[in-house]
Design a protein around this motif. Structure first.
Motif, PDB file in Angstrom:
ATOM      1  N   UNK A  65       0.738  -0.885  -0.015  1.00  0.00           N
ATOM      2  CA  UNK A  65       0.031   0.044  -0.007  1.00  0.00           C
ATOM      3  C   UNK A  65       0.883   1.243  -0.038  1.00  0.00           C
ATOM      4  N   UNK A  66       1.836   1.372  -1.001  1.00  0.00           N
ATOM      5  CA  UNK A  66       2.651   2.512  -0.912  1.00  0.00           C
ATOM      6  C   UNK A  66       2.310   3.273  -2.490  1.00  0.00           C
ATOM      7  N   UNK A  67       2.537   4.589  -2.381  1.00  0.00           N
ATOM      8  CA  UNK A  67       2.410   5.295  -3.584  1.00  0.00           C
ATOM      9  C   UNK A  67       3.668   5.036  -4.772  1.00  0.00           C
ATOM     10  N   UNK A  68       3.366   5.612  -5.803  1.00  0.00           N
ATOM     11  CA  UNK A  68       4.178   5.518  -7.132  1.00  0.00           C
ATOM     12  C   UNK A  68       5.372   6.070  -6.616  1.00  0.00           C
ATOM     13  N   UNK A  69       5.285   7.331  -5.877  1.00  0.00           N
ATOM     14  CA  UNK A  69       6.571   8.066  -5.694  1.00  0.00           C
ATOM     15  C   UNK A  69       7.435   7.288  -4.680  1.00  0.00           C
ATOM     16  N   UNK A  70       6.595   6.523  -3.515  1.00  0.00           N
ATOM     17  CA  UNK A  70       7.398   5.727  -2.658  1.00  0.00           C
ATOM     18  C   UNK A  70       8.218   4.679  -3.245  1.00  0.00           C
ATOM     19  N   UNK A  71       7.387   3.965  -4.392  1.00  0.00           N
ATOM     20  CA  UNK A  71       8.006   2.945  -4.852  1.00  0.00           C
ATOM     21  C   UNK A  71       9.354   3.035  -5.751  1.00  0.00           C
ATOM     22  N   UNK A  72       9.194   4.331  -6.333  1.00  0.00           N
ATOM     23  CA  UNK A  72      10.566   4.784  -6.914  1.00  0.00           C
ATOM     24  C   UNK A  72      11.832   5.191  -6.227  1.00  0.00           C
ATOM     25  N   UNK A  73      11.340   5.849  -4.938  1.00  0.00           N
ATOM     26  CA  UNK A  73      12.417   6.016  -3.936  1.00  0.00           C
ATOM     27  C   UNK A  73      13.021   4.874  -3.561  1.00  0.00           C
ATOM     28  N   UNK A  74      12.135   3.788  -3.074  1.00  0.00           N
ATOM     29  CA  UNK A  74      12.682   2.777  -2.704  1.00  0.00           C
ATOM     30  C   UNK A  74      13.675   1.779  -3.432  1.00  0.00           C
ATOM     31  N   UNK A  75      13.168   2.008  -4.922  1.00  0.00           N
ATOM     32  CA  UNK A  75      13.790   1.169  -5.910  1.00  0.00           C
ATOM     33  C   UNK A  75      15.036   1.729  -6.305  1.00  0.00           C
ATOM     34  N   UNK A  76      15.583   3.073  -5.765  1.00  0.00           N
ATOM     35  CA  UNK A  76      16.707   3.593  -5.963  1.00  0.00           C
ATOM     36  C   UNK A  76      17.695   3.029  -5.342  1.00  0.00           C
ATOM     37  N   UNK A  77      17.493   2.632  -3.906  1.00  0.00           N
ATOM     38  CA  UNK A  77      18.279   2.078  -2.990  1.00  0.00           C
ATOM     39  C   UNK A  77      18.314   0.507  -2.784  1.00  0.00           C
ATOM     40  N   UNK A  78      17.265  -0.062  -3.013  1.00  0.00           N
ATOM     41  CA  UNK A  78      17.195  -1.477  -2.992  1.00  0.00           C
ATOM     42  C   UNK A  78      16.450  -2.116  -3.939  1.00  0.00           C
TER      43      UNK A  78
END
Length: 332
Positions: A155-168
């Motif tokens: 249950x995360x937003x598109x912005x949160x997904x992109x932020x997370x995917x940049x580091x892990x």
């Protein structure tokens, strides 16, 4: 059944949600739960989604899984297991701090007791205080140490997904998705997952049972059902929302299948198509009969999908997905 990959392992196109086996006022017996779990696996639904939060700290998915894999140790290699945690023990309150996330993963590993690997872990909700980069970095320590297969988000937003995917590396994103919860296709989450090659795990693909057509009125809900507190099930909107169910029932009748099969088949028809990521629905069921139904999707033509999409444009769903307390924890 078609397959896809999660954390390098093959999983069926339909998974299995374990929530109802432990998180309800009157959960099924261990024998009934085991029968349901074995039926899911027999149908190729080897991606299992459970939670430390699905029940009490003393009785949730982890204790049931420990018992199951003690009884059926050979099944452990077949099952790809995802567990939600990261809440304050005994409370429906997220705590995404490094300390609590580590506590949660350690507790899951303790209960699995080496009988089953922990393939995916996800915080059931983010607390809004801890940066997602810190959350996934903490979980990532367990991946690096070989104690965990991969990281999932819920249950995360598109912005949160992109932020997370940049580091892990994010192995999966779990969101509610069904014929009466189509936000995934409109809020940018599908696009963000597609960009980063992240499969979507679709929970409540049957609209918490509503799309099966078996709930005809508010009074059909058991007195102890939590759904009595959900906006979409309230008496003032119930009949309006039934319009969608009747449309699905009509389509199902034409195909000589059940409404549940139509609902799940529509999700699978979207999976990997039209720029969308792979989508794995995880219907939950407590009986072998329902599992046999849910795990037997049909092939829908492009014309069938277009007809269903037209219905969704005409029939508006009334009410929010969660009560206010639950909505407050969604990363919108």
């Amino acid at each position: 059944m078609k397959t896809t990959q999660l954390v390098g392992k093959e999983v069926g196109q339909v998974g299995y949600g374990l929530m109802g086996l432990t998180w309800r006022a009157s959960p099924p017996s261990q024998a009934q739960s085991f029968k349901a779990m074995r039926a899911a696996l027999a149908h190729g639904a080897n991606f299992w989604n459970g939670g430390e939060i699905y029940g009490s700290p003393e009785r949730n998915s982890l204790q049931l899984l420990n018992e199951y894999f003690t009884e059926y140790p050979a099944d452990a290699k077949q099952v790809v297991l995802s567990i939600k945690g990261g809440l304050i023990p005994g409370q429906m309150a997220p705590d995404s701090s490094a300390g609590n996330v580590k506590r949660s993963i350690d507790e899951c590993l303790r209960w699995l007791d080496g009988k089953k690997t922990l393939d995916l872990f996800e915080c059931a909700r983010l607390d809004g205080k801890t940066d997602v980069e810190e959350v996934v970095a903490t979980i990532g320590e367990y991946v690096k140490a070989g104690k965990l297969g991969g990281i999932s988000l819920t249950e995360v937003s598109a912005a949160t997904i992109r932020r997370a995917a940049k580091v892990q590396r994010i192995a999966a994103v779990e969101v509610e998705f069904s014929l009466w919860s189509t936000e995934l296709l409109e809020n940018g989450v599908a696009e963000a997952c597609k960009e980063n090659d992240i499969p979507v795990i679709a929970y409540s693909p049957l609209g918490r049972g509503f799309l099966t057509g078996q709930i005809k009125s508010f009074d059909d809900l058991p007195a102890d059902s939590m759904l009595r507190h959900f906006p979409r099930f309230q008496p003032d909107v119930f009949d309006e929302n039934l319009k969608l169910v009747r449309e699905v029932e009509s389509i199902a009748k034409q195909k000589s299948v059940t409404p549940a099969q139509i609902a799940i088949s529509w999700i699978l028809a979207k999976s990997g198509q039209d720029g969308y990521p792979v989508i794995i629905p995880i219907p939950g069921a407590t009986t072998e009969e329902r599992i046999n139904e849910n795990m037997n999707p049909i092939s829908l033509s492009k014309e069938d999908v277009a007809a269903i999409d037209d219905v969704l444009k005409k029939v508006a769903v009334k009410g929010g997905r969660y009560p206010d307390a639950g909505t407050a924890h969604l990363d919108m």
